[in-house]
Motif scaffolding. Structure first.
Motif, PDB file in Angstrom:
ATOM      1  N   UNK A   1       3.256  12.433   7.827  1.00  0.00           N
ATOM      2  CA  UNK A   1       3.299  13.045   9.154  1.00  0.00           C
ATOM      3  C   UNK A   1       2.781  12.025  10.160  1.00  0.00           C
ATOM      4  N   UNK A   2       3.669  11.409  10.910  1.00  0.00           N
ATOM      5  CA  UNK A   2       3.252  10.377  11.864  1.00  0.00           C
ATOM      6  C   UNK A   2       2.442  10.950  13.020  1.00  0.00           C
ATOM      7  N   UNK A   3       2.416  12.262  13.148  1.00  0.00           N
ATOM      8  CA  UNK A   3       1.596  12.905  14.187  1.00  0.00           C
ATOM      9  C   UNK A   3       0.224  13.321  13.663  1.00  0.00           C
ATOM     10  N   UNK A   4      -0.075  12.981  12.421  1.00  0.00           N
ATOM     11  CA  UNK A   4      -1.344  13.384  11.823  1.00  0.00           C
ATOM     12  C   UNK A   4      -2.539  12.864  12.606  1.00  0.00           C
ATOM     13  N   UNK A   5      -3.493  13.731  12.881  1.00  0.00           N
ATOM     14  CA  UNK A   5      -4.662  13.355  13.684  1.00  0.00           C
ATOM     15  C   UNK A   5      -5.583  12.389  12.944  1.00  0.00           C
ATOM     16  N   UNK A   6      -5.544  12.406  11.615  1.00  0.00           N
ATOM     17  CA  UNK A   6      -6.417  11.528  10.838  1.00  0.00           C
ATOM     18  C   UNK A   6      -5.797  10.161  10.543  1.00  0.00           C
ATOM     19  N   UNK A   7      -4.556   9.951  10.923  1.00  0.00           N
ATOM     20  CA  UNK A   7      -3.875   8.700  10.593  1.00  0.00           C
ATOM     21  C   UNK A   7      -4.609   7.499  11.182  1.00  0.00           C
ATOM     22  N   UNK A   8      -4.780   6.470  10.371  1.00  0.00           N
ATOM     23  CA  UNK A   8      -5.389   5.236  10.859  1.00  0.00           C
ATOM     24  C   UNK A   8      -5.102   4.098   9.900  1.00  0.00           C
ATOM     25  N   UNK A   9      -5.160   2.877  10.414  1.00  0.00           N
ATOM     26  CA  UNK A   9      -5.119   1.677   9.584  1.00  0.00           C
ATOM     27  C   UNK A   9      -6.496   1.040   9.604  1.00  0.00           C
ATOM     28  N   UNK A  10      -6.929   0.585   8.444  1.00  0.00           N
ATOM     29  CA  UNK A  10      -8.162  -0.176   8.280  1.00  0.00           C
ATOM     30  C   UNK A  10      -7.736  -1.553   7.791  1.00  0.00           C
ATOM     31  N   UNK A  11      -8.216  -2.617   8.432  1.00  0.00           N
ATOM     32  CA  UNK A  11      -7.693  -3.947   8.160  1.00  0.00           C
ATOM     33  C   UNK A  11      -8.807  -4.956   7.905  1.00  0.00           C
ATOM     34  N   UNK A  12      -8.402  -6.219   7.798  1.00  0.00           N
ATOM     35  CA  UNK A  12      -9.355  -7.308   7.601  1.00  0.00           C
ATOM     36  C   UNK A  12     -10.111  -7.655   8.877  1.00  0.00           C
ATOM     37  N   UNK A  13      -9.854  -6.912   9.966  1.00  0.00           N
ATOM     38  CA  UNK A  13     -10.543  -7.150  11.232  1.00  0.00           C
ATOM     39  C   UNK A  13     -11.228  -5.911  11.785  1.00  0.00           C
ATOM     40  N   UNK A  14     -11.181  -4.803  11.056  1.00  0.00           N
ATOM     41  CA  UNK A  14     -11.794  -3.559  11.518  1.00  0.00           C
ATOM     42  C   UNK A  14     -13.319  -3.671  11.532  1.00  0.00           C
ATOM     43  N   UNK A  15     -13.991  -3.340  12.648  1.00  0.00           N
ATOM     44  CA  UNK A  15     -15.463  -3.378  12.668  1.00  0.00           C
ATOM     45  C   UNK A  15     -16.062  -2.417  11.648  1.00  0.00           C
ATOM     46  N   UNK A  16     -17.064  -2.892  10.922  1.00  0.00           N
ATOM     47  CA  UNK A  16     -17.728  -2.111   9.887  1.00  0.00           C
ATOM     48  C   UNK A  16     -19.233  -2.318   9.969  1.00  0.00           C
ATOM     49  N   UNK A  17     -19.954  -1.405   9.350  1.00  0.00           N
ATOM     50  CA  UNK A  17     -21.409  -1.470   9.356  1.00  0.00           C
ATOM     51  C   UNK A  17     -21.928  -1.728   7.945  1.00  0.00           C
ATOM     52  N   UNK A  18     -22.929  -2.597   7.836  1.00  0.00           N
ATOM     53  CA  UNK A  18     -23.643  -2.785   6.570  1.00  0.00           C
ATOM     54  C   UNK A  18     -24.801  -1.800   6.514  1.00  0.00           C
ATOM     55  N   UNK A  19     -24.965  -1.125   5.382  1.00  0.00           N
ATOM     56  CA  UNK A  19     -26.082  -0.196   5.216  1.00  0.00           C
ATOM     57  C   UNK A  19     -26.734  -0.426   3.865  1.00  0.00           C
ATOM     58  N   UNK A  20     -27.895   0.175   3.654  1.00  0.00           N
ATOM     59  CA  UNK A  20     -28.584   0.047   2.382  1.00  0.00           C
ATOM     60  C   UNK A  20     -29.513  -1.150   2.337  1.00  0.00           C
ATOM     61  N   UNK A  21     -30.029  -1.474   1.150  1.00  0.00           N
ATOM     62  CA  UNK A  21     -31.097  -2.479   1.015  1.00  0.00           C
ATOM     63  C   UNK A  21     -30.735  -3.881   1.482  1.00  0.00           C
ATOM     64  N   UNK A  22     -29.447  -4.266   1.449  1.00  0.00           N
ATOM     65  CA  UNK A  22     -29.079  -5.624   1.849  1.00  0.00           C
ATOM     66  C   UNK A  22     -28.731  -5.725   3.332  1.00  0.00           C
ATOM     67  N   UNK A  23     -28.647  -4.608   4.024  1.00  0.00           N
ATOM     68  CA  UNK A  23     -28.332  -4.640   5.458  1.00  0.00           C
ATOM     69  C   UNK A  23     -29.441  -5.366   6.207  1.00  0.00           C
TER      70      UNK A  23
END
Length: 651
Positions: free
Chosen positions: A194-216
């Motif tokens: 469903x191309x109209x899906x509200x949850x649709x997204x691409x995650x890529x090699x450039x998507x901002x991400x957060x480090x969490x846990x003991x090594x953050x």
């Protein structure tokens, strides 16, 4: 060496980077199953089969749990499924995901278009139900094959990436990562995106991400662009993965080492020993030519920000993915979960390289199924364990905790962040058991058993065999079954046995072990991924790589009996086209659809394909699956398998 992308990965996985003298699973297994106690290099005997729980000739026949007519071994340009089933293409590389997605134009690809389209080399598939006929599908995009993706290139690694441009690299980066897309089911039981899906997204090699846990925030993950060590751009080489009970998507980073440049300067790197343990830098891609992040001479710590498990809240398409460092850093094949009897979550993980280890993570807190938000940071606190097998059929799960045993500052581990960033070195120090490429690990919630896919290990020598790794020069792999005590997955002990030892049982030199009821098409080689269907039955997908010619058959899906007198009996259900790998088996909640991922068609071992016998390229592939149109390259695709007339798969 000049290698295709698959060959480079196979070579890296086949080349051990574990210098420790820890005991191998093969020698342990051999001692357990040998009548004389210690007989290195010996074959499994009928006695061993009985110990393992496999049936032997002469046992009474019984009812099988799988009701379908199996297909035959072979290899050709298309896919095959058991009679009475449909295998339809659901999503192909380049397919639209949004209302404004451009049409796929393989001759004129751009970063902008790929960001709005289904990515390349689909691997893991996870499904999160919304209703009976609507769900969110989560698909990993492991890596790219530029020789098949782009016109006029051929294998760029052979040419030192001379023809790769920054624009093409950006397309590759956009084709990596994952896809989250809503799917709906029609009255005929078929699903569509469903191309109209509200949850649709691409995650890529450039998507901002957060480090969490003991090594953050650790000094070893701080960079010029991120001096706080808490923000990372992108995820890469996402192989298998998992779905949490509260409906988040776990993306496992596997061969991250291959993306980094700087091989000639490795010895001068401040973490040279740690990098060598991970096989970095591999320099398989041109990324470091245009992006300084992927050059260890310019950004020494960036490599430490990859090799983690990434959690994505798919229900919020604006959410920031989180790299959960508490789960350790290694070549994660997957991250499959099960809620333990005490409510804690257990995550099973394999480190996919010859002679590397099997892990699990046990959360400190418990899963709250009534309050989804309460599980938001559950994966940030808990204990990571690595497995040590013994020849009495026992497994000890050893905790990787700073300050315990050899994991001290004196041995190079200054804190828990160090232990997790250098998980492989910490596991070496604890004496973990070296395995035959541990890949997918799946717990069966109905029986409590855990299935470990050990793909192969052609580098294992005769004096390195052990219980769970019973063959030298093991080209075909095996499946190990773990049994936690009283279904307690958090326990620090378990039992192990061999479910099957793979390969063709008709060839004595292969030394395969199957139930005697297995037919000439029921055996398989190189188990890779697996899934347990809603009825608690085990299904296996395989990845022989370019070595498929050793077995003479393409990869596919097999049903595998795990209980009773038919235990260890395989049955072939689906087969991929030439050069492809079988990935991502995933059932719909009602068991009426099996989703599978066909990765890199026309790539693996095509020089051995009779009548073709050369490397594939964009212009000249071994198959143009699934479109079979002139000018259209082969396209990695997700296939949905349904029963004609409806009903559960395999029933």
């Amino acid at each position: 060496m000049t290698l295709t992308r698959e060959q480079a990965m196979e070579f890296a996985e086949d080349k051990p980077s574990n210098p420790s003298d820890n005991e191998t699973f093969g020698s342990i297994s051999q001692r357990r199953y040998s009548r004389r106690g210690v007989l290195k290099g010996a074959l499994m005997t009928g006695t061993a089969l009985a110990i393992a729980g496999l049936s032997r000739p002469g046992q009474a026949s019984m009812d099988a749990r799988f009701a379908f007519d199996e297909i035959s071994h072979g290899v050709d340009e298309t896919h095959h499924v058991a009679p009475g089933y449909d295998a339809d293409i659901l999503l192909r590389w380049g397919d639209a995901l949004f209302p404004d997605s451009p049409a796929f134009d393989p001759a004129n690809q751009t970063e902008a278009s790929q960001l709005r389209q289904f990515g390349y080399n689909n691997d893991f598939i996870g499904m999160i139900p919304i209703s009976d006929d609507r769900a969110v599908l989560c698909v990993n995009h492991e890596y790219t094959n530029e020789e098949l993706m782009f016109p006029g290139l051929g294998d760029q690694e052979k040419k030192d990436f001379a023809d790769m441009t920054e624009a093409l690299v950006k397309v590759e980066m956009a084709a990596h990562g994952g896809t989250v897309v809503e799917v709906t089911r029609d009255a005929n039981g078929k699903w569509k995106a469903d191309t109209n899906g509200k949850m649709n997204r691409r995650i890529t090699a450039s998507t901002p991400m957060r480090l969490s846990g003991p090594a953050a925030g650790h000094a070893r993950v701080q960079t010029k662009a991120d001096p706080n060590g808490t923000t990372v751009l992108g995820t890469i080489n996402n192989c298998a993965g998992g779905i949490t009970p509260w409906g988040t998507y776990l993306m496992a980073e596997e061969n991250f080492n291959g993306y980094f440049w700087g091989k000639d300067a490795l010895d001068a790197h401040p973490e040279a020993a740690a990098l060598k343990r991970y096989g970095a830098p591999g320099q398989w891609y041109a990324w470091g030519k245009f992006d300084t992040r992927f050059d260890i001479t310019k950004e020494p710590n960036e490599v430490n920000r990859f090799g983690w498990v990434v959690e994505v809240d798919v229900m919020d398409p604006t959410s920031t993915p989180v790299k959960r460092t508490a789960l350790g850093r290694f070549k994660h094949e997957g991250a499959e979960t099960i809620v333990n009897k005490d409510g804690r979550l257990v995550v099973y993980m394999g480190d996919d390289q010859r002679f590397d280890y099997l892990y699990k993570f046990v959360t400190k807190g418990t899963v709250n199924m009534q309050d989804r938000a309460a599980n938001k940071d559950l994966l940030d606190e808990g204990t990571l364990y690595v497995a040590k097998f013994d020849d009495q059929g026992g497994v000890t799960w050893m905790p990787l905790i700073h300050g315990q045993g050899p994991l001290t500052a004196e041995n190079g581990f200054k804190d828990q962040g160090d232990v997790l960033i250098s998980t492989r070195l910490a596991a070496d120090a604890l004496g973990a058991t070296k395995m035959d490429r541990p890949e997918d690990v799946q717990a069966n919630p109905k029986t409590g058993h855990v299935y470990v896919m050990l793909t192969n290990n052609s580098k294992r020598k005769a004096d390195q065999v052990d219980g769970p790794n019973p063959r030298a020069e093991n080209s075909f792999g095996q499946i190990v079954e773990l049994t936690p005590p009283d279904m307690d997955h958090a326990a620090t002990m378990a039992k192990w046995s061999l479910l099957v030892v793979c390969g063709d049982p008709a060839k004595p030199d292969v030394n395969a072990q199957w139930n005697s009821q297995t037919t000439e098409n029921g055996w398989f080689a190189s188990p890779d991924n697996c899934t347990v269907d809603p009825d608690g039955r085990l299904w296996i997908s395989t990845d022989q790589g370019s070595a498929w010619a050793k077995s003479g058959t393409a990869d596919g899906i097999w049903a595998l009996e795990t209980e009773g007198a038919l235990r260890g009996t395989g049955k072939m259900f689906f087969r991929v086209p030439i050069g492809a790998e079988m990935c991502g088996p995933c059932f719909s909640e009602d068991g009426a659809t099996l989703f599978v991922a066909v990765q890199h068609p026309a790539s693996d071992g095509v020089k051995n394909y009779t009548g073709f016998e050369r490397e594939s390229s964009f212009e000249d592939p071994a198959t143009r699956w699934p479109d079979f149109k002139d000018g259209m390259p082969p396209r990695p695709s997700v296939v949905m398998i349904t029963k004609q007339g409806g009903g559960k798969i395999g029933v």
